[in-house]
Design a protein around this motif. Structure first.
Motif, PDB file in Angstrom:
ATOM      1  N   ARG A 153      12.311   3.674   5.540  1.00 26.75           N
ATOM      2  CA  ARG A 153      12.236   2.461   6.351  1.00 26.75           C
ATOM      3  C   ARG A 153      11.568   1.318   5.587  1.00 26.75           C
ATOM      4  N   PHE A 154      10.646   1.671   4.687  1.00 25.42           N
ATOM      5  CA  PHE A 154       9.945   0.658   3.900  1.00 25.42           C
ATOM      6  C   PHE A 154      10.920  -0.177   3.074  1.00 25.42           C
ATOM      7  N   TRP A 155      11.995   0.465   2.569  1.00 22.41           N
ATOM      8  CA  TRP A 155      12.958  -0.208   1.702  1.00 22.41           C
ATOM      9  C   TRP A 155      14.108  -0.849   2.476  1.00 22.41           C
ATOM     10  N   HIS A 156      14.023  -0.858   3.780  1.00 23.80           N
ATOM     11  CA  HIS A 156      15.099  -1.413   4.607  1.00 23.80           C
ATOM     12  C   HIS A 156      15.452  -2.859   4.270  1.00 23.80           C
ATOM     13  N   PRO A 157      14.476  -3.747   4.030  1.00 24.31           N
ATOM     14  CA  PRO A 157      14.828  -5.144   3.705  1.00 24.31           C
ATOM     15  C   PRO A 157      15.680  -5.297   2.449  1.00 24.31           C
ATOM     16  N   ASN A 165       0.852  -1.193   0.000  1.00 28.24           N
ATOM     17  CA  ASN A 165       0.000   0.000   0.000  1.00 28.24           C
ATOM     18  C   ASN A 165       0.888   1.244   0.000  1.00 28.24           C
ATOM     19  N   THR A 166       1.521   1.468  -1.141  1.00 23.60           N
ATOM     20  CA  THR A 166       2.481   2.566  -1.289  1.00 23.60           C
ATOM     21  C   THR A 166       2.154   3.370  -2.543  1.00 23.60           C
ATOM     22  N   ALA A 167       2.330   4.668  -2.435  1.00 24.38           N
ATOM     23  CA  ALA A 167       2.080   5.537  -3.597  1.00 24.38           C
ATOM     24  C   ALA A 167       3.320   5.543  -4.486  1.00 24.38           C
ATOM     25  N   TRP A 168       3.303   4.739  -5.529  1.00 27.83           N
ATOM     26  CA  TRP A 168       4.433   4.671  -6.440  1.00 27.83           C
ATOM     27  C   TRP A 168       4.429   5.872  -7.375  1.00 27.83           C
ATOM     28  N   SER A 169       5.602   6.236  -7.865  1.00 27.39           N
ATOM     29  CA  SER A 169       5.710   7.350  -8.813  1.00 27.39           C
ATOM     30  C   SER A 169       5.320   6.920 -10.215  1.00 27.39           C
TER      31      SER A 169
END
Length: 206
Positions: free
Chosen positions: A189-193, A100-104
């Motif tokens: 933080r979302f891209w941390h993995p 559930n992320t607003a992608w560009s």
């Protein structure tokens, strides 16, 4: 007749001598000008000669406000977490399709991501991939993160692949770069993995 010839010769000699004197004087003047211009230019370049005093410019209140508004804002750098991710690189990438992320750009396709993961694992199993992993002492997660970050997602739809472009509009490396530049702690933080094993892997490969 002899007297006239003699006078003509004397006049010619006088003219020639005068011309030589004028030429010598002209050369002297030219030489002096060259020396002076060279000295002044050299002195100006060295800062020994200044041409007038700099006038102090009084800034109006409006000008001061405009200059202050035009100054670049200081970036707030968010320290990247070095903790080990609780989600694997594979699971994280698969979850991008339902996140559930607003992608560009357009939403990523699960088929494109699955195909990319399959290709990345295939590359890492090759001799070249295994040699790189052993040489740099990479973990499986680090090697996979590096491979995924440098991969290009392909279109899942054969219709769009055939008539438009084989490259997907959504690209993992592009979206992660934008997130890291956004200065948004939650988005970073979302891209941390993915970025955590990627950074550690790249550090080992230096």
């Amino acid at each position: 007749d002899h007297t006239d010839v003699h006078n003509a010769v004397l006049n010619a000699s006088t003219i020639i001598n005068s011309s030589e004197d004028i030429l010598q004087s002209t050369l002297v003047v030219i030489f002096v000008v060259i020396v002076v211009v060279t000295a002044v230019s050299f002195g100006t370049l060295q800062g020994w000669i200044t041409w007038g005093k700099k006038k102090k410019v009084k800034k109006s209140a409006l000008l001061t406000k405009m200059l202050a508004a035009s100054e670049p804002k200081a970036h707030k750098f968010t320290a990247l977490s070095t903790e080990a991710p609780t989600v694997s690189v594979t699971d994280f990438c698969r979850g991008l399709a339902t996140a559930n992320t607003a992608w560009s750009t357009s939403k990523p396709n699960i088929k494109s991501i699955s195909h990319m993961l399959k290709g990345a694992n295939k590359v890492l199993k090759k001799i070249e991939g295994q040699n790189t992993i052993k040489l740099c002492s990479l973990t499986e997660e680090e090697a996979l993160a590096v491979c995924i970050y440098t991969a290009e997602l392909q279109e899942a739809s054969w219709w769009r692949w055939f008539f438009e472009s084989s490259s997907s509009e959504f690209q993992i490396y592009s979206e992660m770069n934008k997130a890291l530049r956004s200065e948004d702690p939650a988005l970073i933080r979302f891209w941390h993995p993915l970025y955590q094993p990627l950074i550690t892997g790249l550090q080992k490969m230096r």
